[in-house]
Motif scaffolding. Structure first.
Motif, PDB file in Angstrom:
ATOM      1  N   PRO A  84       0.516  -1.241  -0.505  1.00 53.78           N
ATOM      2  CA  PRO A  84       0.617   0.246   0.130  1.00 53.78           C
ATOM      3  C   PRO A  84       0.769   1.020  -0.045  1.00 53.78           C
ATOM      4  N   THR A  85       1.319   1.304   1.109  1.00 56.50           N
ATOM      5  CA  THR A  85       2.919   2.424   0.806  1.00 56.50           C
ATOM      6  C   THR A  85       4.563   2.238   0.234  1.00 56.50           C
ATOM      7  N   PRO A  86       5.226   3.034  -0.176  1.00 58.91           N
ATOM      8  CA  PRO A  86       6.647   2.644  -0.086  1.00 58.91           C
ATOM      9  C   PRO A  86       7.475   2.675   0.982  1.00 58.91           C
ATOM     10  N   ARG A  87       6.759   3.201   2.050  1.00 58.04           N
ATOM     11  CA  ARG A  87       7.416   2.515   3.396  1.00 58.04           C
ATOM     12  C   ARG A  87       7.377   1.525   3.513  1.00 58.04           C
ATOM     13  N   THR A  88       6.008   0.824   2.999  1.00 52.30           N
ATOM     14  CA  THR A  88       6.139  -1.135   3.276  1.00 52.30           C
ATOM     15  C   THR A  88       7.004  -1.247   2.113  1.00 52.30           C
ATOM     16  N   PHE A  89       6.857  -1.006   1.172  1.00 57.88           N
ATOM     17  CA  PHE A  89       7.767  -1.555   0.233  1.00 57.88           C
ATOM     18  C   PHE A  89       8.887  -2.542   1.174  1.00 57.88           C
ATOM     19  N   ASP A  90       9.888  -1.940   1.131  1.00 55.09           N
ATOM     20  CA  ASP A  90      11.153  -1.954   1.951  1.00 55.09           C
ATOM     21  C   ASP A  90      11.150  -3.317   2.085  1.00 55.09           C
ATOM     22  N   ASP A  91      10.339  -3.006   2.770  1.00 55.09           N
ATOM     23  CA  ASP A  91      10.908  -4.865   3.691  1.00 55.09           C
ATOM     24  C   ASP A  91      10.377  -5.509   2.515  1.00 55.09           C
ATOM     25  N   ILE A  92       9.200  -5.723   1.658  1.00 52.11           N
ATOM     26  CA  ILE A  92       9.168  -7.418   0.751  1.00 52.11           C
ATOM     27  C   ILE A  92      10.128  -6.523  -0.351  1.00 52.11           C
ATOM     28  N   ALA A  93      10.939  -5.671  -0.649  1.00 56.75           N
ATOM     29  CA  ALA A  93      11.802  -5.608  -1.747  1.00 56.75           C
ATOM     30  C   ALA A  93      12.907  -6.275  -1.517  1.00 56.75           C
ATOM     31  N   GLY A  94      13.457  -5.992   0.148  1.00 61.38           N
ATOM     32  CA  GLY A  94      14.766  -7.173   0.219  1.00 61.38           C
ATOM     33  C   GLY A  94      14.729  -8.551   0.187  1.00 61.38           C
ATOM     34  N   ALA A  95      13.666  -9.159   0.428  1.00 59.29           N
ATOM     35  CA  ALA A  95      13.155 -10.238   0.106  1.00 59.29           C
ATOM     36  C   ALA A  95      13.775 -10.836  -1.634  1.00 59.29           C
ATOM     37  N   PHE A  96      13.173  -9.310  -1.799  1.00 64.76           N
ATOM     38  CA  PHE A  96      13.209 -10.071  -3.661  1.00 64.76           C
ATOM     39  C   PHE A  96      14.016  -9.740  -4.161  1.00 64.76           C
ATOM     40  N   GLY A  97      14.755  -8.790  -3.472  1.00 65.13           N
ATOM     41  CA  GLY A  97      16.598  -9.120  -4.347  1.00 65.13           C
ATOM     42  C   GLY A  97      17.446 -10.257  -3.844  1.00 65.13           C
ATOM     43  N   ASP A  98      17.045 -10.468  -2.192  1.00 69.11           N
ATOM     44  CA  ASP A  98      17.220 -11.990  -1.968  1.00 69.11           C
ATOM     45  C   ASP A  98      17.203 -12.905  -2.851  1.00 69.11           C
TER      46      ASP A  98
END
Length: 489
Positions: A55-69
């Motif tokens: 829903p927001t860029p703030r929470t995006f960061d938490d999932i983006a890290g896992a996606f990069g991994d």
């Protein structure tokens, strides 16, 4: 085999349910587990789709890290992404298209169906800022994949690229129409008020306000407002056009990032090519400078600024002088720029122009030592200037260039009974720089002197200062500067 397959499916179903949780922490934990799933393609697809639902860029960061991994686990995919960043270093449009194509192979559709100039500029700007901070995303292939540095660089690059796509997703037709109506209503309400009035300023400041809760549509909303302002600035009615340029100056000054950067530059070029009232031309010059200060213009209008230094109106000359420190240093016209600023410093009859020239000479970074020495010598001749801001610029230039005795000159100003706000501002700026040359001993002494100002109710003293006209403004400046001094360099 049957039971192991069913168990895997059940596990994936459980992870999917947690990834759809309304709790951000639950989603982040699920994402971290999914990134380690044995079914790698499923993990990539699941996390990519989850990113687009955040829903927001703030929470995006938490999932983006896992996606990069997850992406980093597959050697072929990792190398493909390395090649994407290395081969498209100066071609963000192609980089985005390759990224969209990669995700499409996993059945993931991104919000961006085309790569427009705004998306390309968003990616270009963010990649440039990463390089300035030392991130080596463009050198991923030369780094050890198992190293921590690689993991950080890879993850940051992937996150930046995908987030840029989400941030430039268009508004819905209904949202866009509503936003345009609101912007045009603001223009109509602002038009009857005089230029530079508080009433007009309050209305234009409202245009700079974006949603408090950071949202994916904030940049698209900013882009739409910019489009409306640019259209107004080219209106056939001179009053409406002047309002548009005034609004543009507000937007460029207050926003950290500039949407529609290419079309904004094109609009400024068209406006500067036509005869403009002095106030409007001064605003156009300041708009150029704001754009350049956010991110260097590829072809800054140095000649326009030099020509404008001879304009009959002092407001235009002051605006030109104040932008030349950014434009002039390192340019082919560097020697002319320094000479023109010195001429304005020593001979312009208007104090605002003199102040602007002094400040630009203080901060201009020259590629030729001879030009640096000429700028320093001109400022040294103003060390005892009556005007406090000119005198402050003289000290600031010496401090900026780490000249001998510069901090002694600054301390001497604080021994005066009437310390001007300009010198407190110099302390805040210089001591906020990474390589200011201010030792712990110097910072301690300046802190003592500023704390003494506070005990003497310095903000309440009567000053004639346009930038800090009220005691509240000066109190805020003093507090901010003390915070800068107390922050480790």
């Amino acid at each position: 085999m049957f039971f192991r397959g069913r168990g895997a499916r059940e596990r994936q179903q459980g992870l999917s349910a947690r990834l759809a949780s309304p709790e951000a922490a639950v989603r982040a934990a699920a994402a971290a587990e999914i990134a380690e799933e044995r079914d790698w393609a499923w993990a990539v697809r699941k996390l990519a789709r989850a990113l687009d639902r955040e829903p927001t860029p703030r929470t995006f960061d938490d999932i983006a890290g896992a996606f990069g991994d997850a992406l980093r686990r597959d050697r072929a995919t990792r190398q493909r992404i390395e090649h994407m960043f290395a081969s498209h270093l100066d071609d963000p449009s192609s980089l985005v298209r390759d990224w969209i194509a990669l995700l499409a192979e996993y059945g993931v559709e991104t919000p961006a169906t085309t790569v427009d100039d705004d998306l390309a500029e968003e990616v270009r700007g963010r990649l440039e800022r990463l390089r300035e901070q030392g991130w080596r995303h463009h050198e991923l292939a030369r780094m050890r994949p198992e190293s921590f540095a690689y993991a950080v660089a890879f993850g940051t690059a992937v996150e930046l690229l995908h987030e840029s796509i989400l941030r430039t997703a268009p508004l819905t037709a209904e949202e866009a129409e509503r936003a345009r109506a609101q912007a045009r209503d603001a223009f109509e309400r602002a038009l009857p008020h005089p230029a530079d009035s508080d009433e007009r300023g309050d209305i234009l400041l409202d245009l700079c306000e974006l949603p408090d809760d950071e949202s994916w549509t904030a940049r698209s909303l900013a882009a739409l407002r910019t489009e409306e302002v640019l259209a107004l600035s080219q209106d056939a009615d001179p009053d409406r056009s002047a309002l548009g340029v005034e609004a543009l100056e507000y937007l460029l000054a207050y926003w950290d990032d500039i949407p529609r950067r290419t079309v904004t530059r094109e609009t400024l070029d068209r406006l500067s090519a036509r005869d403009q009232p002095p106030l409007t031309l001064a605003r156009v010059l300041r708009c150029y400078a704001s754009m350049h200060n956010k991110r260097d213009l590829t072809d800054p209008p140095v000649d326009l600024f030099l020509t404008s230094l001879s304009h009959p109106d002092a407001r235009v000359r002051a605006a030109a002088a104040s932008g030349l420190d950014a434009f002039g240093g390192g340019s082919a016209e560097e020697a002319r720029v320094v000479a023109a600023l010195i001429e304005a410093l020593e001979h312009d009859p208007d104090i605002a122009v003199v102040r602007s020239a002094a400040h630009s000479l203080a901060l201009i970074v020259c590629s030729e030592l001879a030009n640096t020495l000429r700028a320093s010598a001109a400022l040294a001749r103003k060390a005892d200037a009556v005007d406090a801001r000119v005198r402050a610029a003289s000290v600031e230039g010496a401090l900026f260039r780490n000249e001998a005795g510069a901090f002694g000159r600054l301390v001497a100003e604080f021994e005066r009974s009437d310390v001007e706000p300009a010198f407190v501002e110099v302390v805040d700026f210089i001591c906020g720089l990474q390589d200011s040359g201010a030792t712990d001993e110097i910072r301690t002494e300046l802190t003592r002197l500023l704390e003494r100002l506070g005990r003497r109710d310095w903000p309440e003293l009567p000053f004639e200062d346009d930038l800090y006209p009220d005691p509240e403004d000066r109190a805020d400046l003093l507090e901010k500067t003390l915070e800068t001094l107390r922050t480790p360099a």
